[in-house]
Write a protein that holds these residues in place. Structure first.
Motif, PDB file in Angstrom:
ATOM      1  N   ASN A  59      -7.944   5.932  -5.147  1.00 25.31           N
ATOM      2  CA  ASN A  59      -9.287   6.414  -4.854  1.00 25.31           C
ATOM      3  C   ASN A  59      -9.183   7.532  -3.822  1.00 25.31           C
ATOM      4  O   ASN A  59      -8.581   7.334  -2.772  1.00 25.31           O
ATOM      5  N   VAL A 117     -11.155   8.742  -1.771  1.00 27.44           N
ATOM      6  CA  VAL A 117     -11.850   8.532  -0.496  1.00 27.44           C
ATOM      7  C   VAL A 117     -11.186   7.425   0.318  1.00 27.44           C
ATOM      8  O   VAL A 117     -10.963   7.561   1.516  1.00 27.44           O
ATOM      9  N   THR A 118     -10.830   6.331  -0.346  1.00 26.47           N
ATOM     10  CA  THR A 118     -10.268   5.195   0.392  1.00 26.47           C
ATOM     11  C   THR A 118      -8.750   5.098   0.268  1.00 26.47           C
ATOM     12  O   THR A 118      -8.123   4.305   0.944  1.00 26.47           O
ATOM     13  N   PRO A 162      -5.529   1.347  -3.415  1.00 26.82           N
ATOM     14  CA  PRO A 162      -6.281   0.094  -3.465  1.00 26.82           C
ATOM     15  C   PRO A 162      -5.411  -1.107  -3.101  1.00 26.82           C
ATOM     16  O   PRO A 162      -5.930  -2.216  -2.925  1.00 26.82           O
ATOM     17  N   TYR A 206       0.825  -1.208   0.000  1.00 28.69           N
ATOM     18  CA  TYR A 206       0.000   0.000   0.000  1.00 28.69           C
ATOM     19  C   TYR A 206       0.861   1.261   0.000  1.00 28.69           C
ATOM     20  O   TYR A 206       1.860   1.317   0.709  1.00 28.69           O
TER      21      TYR A 206
END
Ligand SMILES: [Zn+2]
Length: 69
Positions: free
Chosen positions: A55, A57-58, A61, A3
């Motif tokens: 993304n 918002v998150t 991925p 990540y």
């Protein structure tokens, strides 16, 4: 899975102008307006370079080992 680390818009809005200028090499006042607009639109993160499928918002991925450098 790997990540990426992303900067949070909230955190940037709390940073001082000197820090923002160093990070983005832009006028901090303009930047704050943009960041506030993003935040108002529900975005949480600023993309980092080379993050595929990012993304706002998150965040990241996650990337499997074969497509990370
Ligand atoms: Zn990523």
């Amino acid at each position: 899975m790997k990540y990426c680390l992303h900067m949070r818009i909230d955190g940037l809005l709390w940073s001082d102008d000197t820090a923002l200028r160093l990070l983005f090499e832009r006028d901090p006042r303009e930047l704050r307006i943009e960041l506030a607009e993003k935040k108002a639109a529900g975005e949480v993160f600023i993309p980092s370079a080379g993050c595929e499928g990012f993304n706002p918002v998150t965040g990241c991925p996650g990337h499997s080992h074969h497509n990370t450098k």
